[in-house]
Structures are given as structure tokens and as C-alpha cells.
Design an enzyme around this catalytic site. Sequence first.
Site, PDB file in Angstrom:
ATOM      1  N   SER A 213       9.372   3.921   0.929  1.00 44.32           N
ATOM      2  CA  SER A 213       9.603   2.564   1.411  1.00 44.32           C
ATOM      3  C   SER A 213       9.913   1.633   0.232  1.00 44.32           C
ATOM      4  CB  SER A 213       8.396   2.099   2.245  1.00 44.32           C
ATOM      5  OG  SER A 213       8.713   0.941   2.968  1.00 44.32           O
ATOM      6  N   ASP A 338      12.671   6.054  11.355  1.00 40.37           N
ATOM      7  CA  ASP A 338      12.142   5.100  10.385  1.00 40.37           C
ATOM      8  C   ASP A 338      12.145   3.653  10.907  1.00 40.37           C
ATOM      9  OD1 ASP A 338      11.031   5.612   7.855  1.00 40.37           O
ATOM     10  OD2 ASP A 338      12.928   6.376   7.067  1.00 40.37           O
ATOM     11  N   HIS A 456       8.290   5.420  10.423  1.00 43.13           N
ATOM     12  CA  HIS A 456       8.203   5.015   9.028  1.00 43.13           C
ATOM     13  C   HIS A 456       6.817   5.374   8.490  1.00 43.13           C
ATOM     14  CE1 HIS A 456       9.617   2.861   5.601  1.00 43.13           C
ATOM     15  NE2 HIS A 456       8.654   1.966   5.623  1.00 43.13           N
TER      16      HIS A 456
END
Length: 556
Positions: A213, A338, A456
Site C-alpha cells: 500500500s 484491492d 486490500h
Amino acid sequence: SMMEKLGILVAFAVFLESVSAASLGVVSTEGGMVEGQSIRLGFNRRMDVFRGIPFADVPGRFEKPKPHPGWDGVMKTKEYKSRCTQVNMLMNDVRGSEDCLYLNIWVPHGKSVSFELPTMIWIFGGGFLAGGSMGANFMDNYLYSGQEVADRGNVIVVTLAYRVGTLGFLSTGESDLPGNYGLWDQQAAIAWVHRNIRSFGGDPDNITLFGESAGGASVNFQILTPHNKGMIRRAISQSGVAACPWAINKNPRSFAEEIALKVGCPTDQNMAACLKMTDPMKLTMAGALDLSSSADHPVLNNLLLSPVIDGDFLPDDPSNLFSNAAEVDYIAGVNDMDGHVFTGLDIPSINSPLLETPIVDVKRLLASYTKEGPTALDYAYSTYTAEWGSNPSWETIKKTVVAIGTDYIFLVPTQVTLYLHASSATTGRTYSYLFSEPNRMGGIARPYPSWMGADHADDLQYMFGKPFSSPLGYWPRHRDVSGYMIAYWTNFAHTGDPNIGESGVPVAWPKFTSYGHEFLEINSKMDRNYVGQRMRIRYVHFWASVLPNLANAISK
């Protein structure tokens, strides 16, 4: 006598243990001596763990990190240090400390002490707003414990801390408060590892960065900045690259003025001086993420405390800096859903089996992402609904929303980045993946829809070997995918090729090339049918080339 024999046996056992017990003991670093904890992993295998080694001094507010002055005697490095000052999960309080620039090291040993091992440095994610070098803690099981990766892959694992939120990334866009302090912290830790890791049995010429991320985007920034020339050999970006729409704030001044108003500072030439004197807790709260969002105002647009193009750490737009990474081996990839966590905040109905998601919501989200008016919106809408038919099911519409978010926020920027790396690489290799192990919350317990793929951050538990360290929480298939991931990642750290190293892998992962765009799909069922080409090429083409050309045509 019996007791004497027992005494001899015990003495012999202690002797054997000490012979097989490879441990670094006290290690000498540039700042002074440190002593970690030695743990036994099994027959002839031990590990030294160092928690809380300082890599820089307590940083000045809105200043670059400074070298640590050093210490006398032996510093016991057995406890994690406080994370950097940041908002809590609920965004209603502040935790952490400004004294936070520490790193942690896991060193595996066999019969003898390790020597010249590859070193993997982890950069945590958290939207540049939150996170810590040790990760979330559940019953003393820290998410980013490097133990499983270090043991299974025979690599040294380092996890670092960096300033986040206002204190890490506020910028006026001027030299009085240039920003990127968190990136400078990461860079100081990488440089410290490069200078000191030999004393821990690491090879300073074989450093691999990996992160997820905002940490994945950070990894990308670190290989693009000229300040790391020659220090990083390989890098892995998981669900985040510099090209992501949230990774750079192109207009930091307006947000700095918002923060100034919240903390009672002027917005004129005295703004930076006033901000530097403001209470750090107040500054941090002022930078809390606004979680109220809708399809018209996606939560993504509220991530404003990000890196900036400052003319120093980032001398130019990242897309123009790939020559700096020409010799770096690079893996980048995304999770197949995600975008779910973000689109679920903007359009909550996608997570409800009882609510229809209105088609108008799909259009509103697309409009807020494309930002180029009706022509662009029509083009985007027809691209994403081409296979809907005349009467799409609820599930089809919900999945389309997640796909739009995944493409725009993560997948397309990652594909563009892989292409840029592959086309400017000299010796650097390029690899692409799609992680698709379905979310464990999907289906039966149903906080999530039954059609959920990998959300995610779903990759983190497998990356850090949780199915092995917490076996009761997982099925055998989860141990499979965790083992595959650790094998590919650590082989890559050893050799620059995820297929070759100390661990066997289930499928050969082909290089990503500028003509074939090959990728590997990673999950527990993978075999050779999980090698693909041109990941979501129609959608990549829309966002990366059709939309920008439309925008040019419209503005003319």
C-alpha cells in the site's frame, strides 16, 4: 552413581546445545553495541531478534532525520519502540511518540552463525497516516514479525519506522516546509542497514525493499530517488506504486492552509514558522482522515498527506525518474479486489446482499474518477458495462464497482509502472503478479459478499507466514499460499529471480516484458494455468491512454 551419570549427561546436553546454538551475542554497530534476544527454532536452527535499534536521532519537527549520537555500554534491544505520532483507528485520538526512529532485525542461523545473507527491508502501509514497524498486535502476535520469512527463506528481515500523518508529510510546497519527512526517515533507515548489516551477517550489496500500500508506493519512491544510488539491489511493491492517484499530492499548499486554519496558524508567510511551534498532537489530529465519503466524493480524495515533488527527494515527476531504477530488479502487483475496501466506503450497498446497487452510483463513481465531463464518462461507462447485457444481475453491478475502484486506485498505475520499469531497465528484471486468494471473511460468516476475492491488505497475513505461526486460524490451503509467497519473495531476494533460490515454487513465474506483459496469478490453487498475459488490458488501455487523450481533446 546415578546422579553423577545424570550430571554428566546434563553437562553434555548443555555442551551440545551451546555448540549448535549459533547466536550473534553482542553486535557492534556505528552507534554502539546492541544485544538482542536469541530464540531456538528447532534442531540446529536459532534466530537472533533485535527490536528497537535506533537508526537516527529523535527528529526535529518538520526536519530531515539526523544521525544518532550513539551510546555507551550495551543497549538491550529486546522491545519494540513506540510507533510515530499518529491518529488512532477511529480518528478521534492520537497515539505514539516523536521519538520513534527505530528498526527491528531478524537473523536466522543454522549450525553456524550466518554470513552474507540477503537482507529484506519492510516498509509498512497505512495511507501515509498510520502504522508501525511491528504492525497490528493480536495476543502478542505482531503482524510484521519477520520470523517466518527469515526462517523459511533464509534471509535477514528488517522492519523500519517512519513519521506519518502531518508530522511526516505536511508540505507548503516551498522550502520553508518542503515535506517528504517520512520518506527521508525510510531513506535514513535503508542507509543505516547498508552501512551496518554486515555486523549482523547480512550482505550490504544485496538489499531488497518490500512494502504494501503506502509502503509499496514508498518502495517505488526509494528506488526512483537519486539519494539511494547503489544501495538497493531489488524491490517489491505490493498494492501501491508512485503512480497511484493517492501517492503524490500535486497541490500541497491548499491542504497545508487547511491544517493551519484548524490549529489557529496564519496562512501567510508566517504559516510554516507557526506550524513548527504548534503542539504535535494538535497537528496530528488536524490531519485525521475525513471518512465521510460518497460516490461523488470518494474517500480516496481525502488522502492528502502524501509525498510531494520537492525538487530534492523527488527531483521530478516519478514517471521521469525510472532511469534511477534501471539496475534494480523489481516485482510489482496487486490484489484482485484491492479497491473493495475503498469502494465499500463510497458505495456501502455493494456489501449488502439485500440492497440493490443503483446504476447511477456506478456512473457517479466513474465521474468522480475520470473528472473529464460527459464524453469521458460515457466512454468509461461503455467500457465497464460492455459485457453486462440488457439486464445485469445485482452481483454483476457490485463486482463492476469493485473492479472500477481496483483498476483506478491500484491495478492500472501498477501496470503503467511495470511498463516504465521494463522499458527503462538495463540489468534490472521486472515481474508482475495478481494475488487472488479469496478473503477469509467472504461467504459463510458474511460480513463480506460471497463473491469476494482478495481485499486490500489480505496478502499481508500470508506474506508474514501467519498460517504457520497461528495454525489454528487457517486451513491447509492458506499454508500453501503463504509458503508459495514466501518462497517467491525470498528466492527473489537471493537471486533476483523468484524461481531460483533456496525454496521450491509451484509454477515458473515468467519475466514481465514490454511486449508480452506476462504475470503470475498467486493463490492456493496455482499451477501452470495461472500464468497470464496483458492483465486487464482493455481497462489499462482506457485509463492510461484513451482517457488522457480524451482530456487533451476536450481541453483543446
